[in-house]
Design a protein around this motif. Sequence first.
Motif, mmCIF file in Angstrom:
data_model
loop_
_atom_site.group_PDB
_atom_site.id
_atom_site.type_symbol
_atom_site.label_atom_id
_atom_site.label_comp_id
_atom_site.label_asym_id
_atom_site.label_seq_id
_atom_site.Cartn_x
_atom_site.Cartn_y
_atom_site.Cartn_z
ATOM 1 N N MET A 1 81.754 2.184 -9.057
ATOM 2 C CA MET A 1 82.237 2.160 -7.696
ATOM 3 C C MET A 1 83.257 1.027 -7.585
ATOM 4 O O MET A 1 83.049 -0.059 -8.098
ATOM 5 N N LYS A 2 84.340 1.304 -6.887
ATOM 6 C CA LYS A 2 85.385 0.296 -6.741
ATOM 7 C C LYS A 2 84.871 -0.858 -5.888
ATOM 8 O O LYS A 2 84.079 -0.660 -4.964
ATOM 9 N N PRO A 3 85.306 -2.091 -6.192
ATOM 10 C CA PRO A 3 84.819 -3.267 -5.438
ATOM 11 C C PRO A 3 85.061 -3.181 -3.934
ATOM 12 O O PRO A 3 84.230 -3.620 -3.146
ATOM 13 N N ILE A 4 86.179 -2.615 -3.503
ATOM 14 C CA ILE A 4 86.475 -2.536 -2.067
ATOM 15 C C ILE A 4 85.510 -1.575 -1.384
ATOM 16 O O ILE A 4 84.990 -1.851 -0.300
ATOM 17 N N ILE A 5 85.221 -0.446 -2.027
ATOM 18 C CA ILE A 5 84.283 0.517 -1.456
ATOM 19 C C ILE A 5 82.889 -0.088 -1.413
ATOM 20 O O ILE A 5 82.162 0.059 -0.434
ATOM 21 N N LYS A 6 82.512 -0.801 -2.481
ATOM 22 C CA LYS A 6 81.192 -1.435 -2.535
ATOM 23 C C LYS A 6 81.062 -2.483 -1.431
ATOM 24 O O LYS A 6 80.042 -2.545 -0.742
ATOM 25 N N ALA A 7 82.095 -3.294 -1.223
ATOM 26 C CA ALA A 7 82.068 -4.314 -0.173
ATOM 27 C C ALA A 7 81.978 -3.663 1.201
ATOM 28 O O ALA A 7 81.229 -4.123 2.067
ATOM 29 N N GLY A 8 82.718 -2.569 1.414
ATOM 30 C CA GLY A 8 82.668 -1.867 2.692
ATOM 31 C C GLY A 8 81.286 -1.291 2.959
ATOM 32 O O GLY A 8 80.775 -1.352 4.077
ATOM 33 N N ILE A 10 78.435 -2.434 1.806
ATOM 34 C CA ILE A 10 77.544 -3.567 2.105
ATOM 35 C C ILE A 10 77.755 -4.043 3.541
ATOM 36 O O ILE A 10 76.794 -4.329 4.255
ATOM 37 N N ILE A 11 78.994 -4.089 3.980
ATOM 38 C CA ILE A 11 79.287 -4.526 5.354
ATOM 39 C C ILE A 11 78.689 -3.538 6.358
ATOM 40 O O ILE A 11 78.101 -3.944 7.363
ATOM 41 N N VAL A 12 78.823 -2.239 6.083
ATOM 42 C CA VAL A 12 78.273 -1.234 6.990
ATOM 43 C C VAL A 12 76.749 -1.370 7.066
ATOM 44 O O VAL A 12 76.163 -1.311 8.149
ATOM 45 N N ILE A 13 76.096 -1.576 5.936
ATOM 46 C CA ILE A 13 74.630 -1.758 5.923
ATOM 47 C C ILE A 13 74.248 -3.005 6.726
ATOM 48 O O ILE A 13 73.300 -2.969 7.512
ATOM 49 N N CYS A 14 74.965 -4.102 6.542
ATOM 50 C CA CYS A 14 74.674 -5.334 7.280
ATOM 51 C C CYS A 14 74.858 -5.132 8.782
ATOM 52 O O CYS A 14 74.034 -5.592 9.572
ATOM 53 N N MET A 15 75.903 -4.425 9.166
ATOM 54 C CA MET A 15 76.136 -4.170 10.589
ATOM 55 C C MET A 15 75.013 -3.315 11.164
ATOM 56 O O MET A 15 74.570 -3.542 12.283
ATOM 57 N N TRP A 16 74.551 -2.331 10.397
ATOM 58 C CA TRP A 16 73.458 -1.476 10.851
ATOM 59 C C TRP A 16 72.182 -2.296 11.035
ATOM 60 O O TRP A 16 71.471 -2.149 12.022
ATOM 61 N N LEU A 17 71.889 -3.194 10.085
ATOM 62 C CA LEU A 17 70.691 -4.022 10.185
ATOM 63 C C LEU A 17 70.756 -4.951 11.392
ATOM 64 O O LEU A 17 69.759 -5.154 12.087
ATOM 65 N N VAL A 18 71.922 -5.517 11.653
ATOM 66 C CA VAL A 18 72.083 -6.399 12.811
ATOM 67 C C VAL A 18 71.930 -5.595 14.102
ATOM 68 O O VAL A 18 71.300 -6.044 15.058
ATOM 69 N N ALA A 19 72.467 -4.384 14.126
ATOM 70 C CA ALA A 19 72.371 -3.554 15.324
ATOM 71 C C ALA A 19 70.925 -3.180 15.620
ATOM 72 O O ALA A 19 70.528 -3.090 16.779
ATOM 73 N N CYS A 20 70.135 -2.971 14.572
ATOM 74 C CA CYS A 20 68.719 -2.633 14.767
ATOM 75 C C CYS A 20 67.959 -3.818 15.332
ATOM 76 O O CYS A 20 67.057 -3.655 16.132
ATOM 77 N N GLY A 21 68.308 -5.001 14.890
ATOM 78 C CA GLY A 21 67.659 -6.218 15.372
ATOM 79 C C GLY A 21 66.158 -6.157 15.239
ATOM 80 O O GLY A 21 65.629 -5.739 14.224
ATOM 81 N N ASN A 22 65.457 -6.558 16.285
ATOM 82 C CA ASN A 22 64.000 -6.583 16.277
ATOM 83 C C ASN A 22 63.388 -5.281 16.778
ATOM 84 O O ASN A 22 62.190 -5.204 16.977
#
Length: 61
Positions: A1-8, A10-22
Amino acid sequence: MKPIIKAGFIIVICMWLVACGNSVQVGHKSGEIFTPHETDIIQVGSDVENLEAMNQFVEDS
């Protein structure tokens, strides 16, 4: 997987986790209130209720 796609990804997963919150709680039903039994060992900070029961459990173990 290309580094830019992998970074994107990871960012999407992090945003989803933050949106879920508690709001995501495993094993908890909405509106359910925990009521401990008299024999339960409960620790809040450094205070422990039913310390004798905990000590007996440790000795039996």
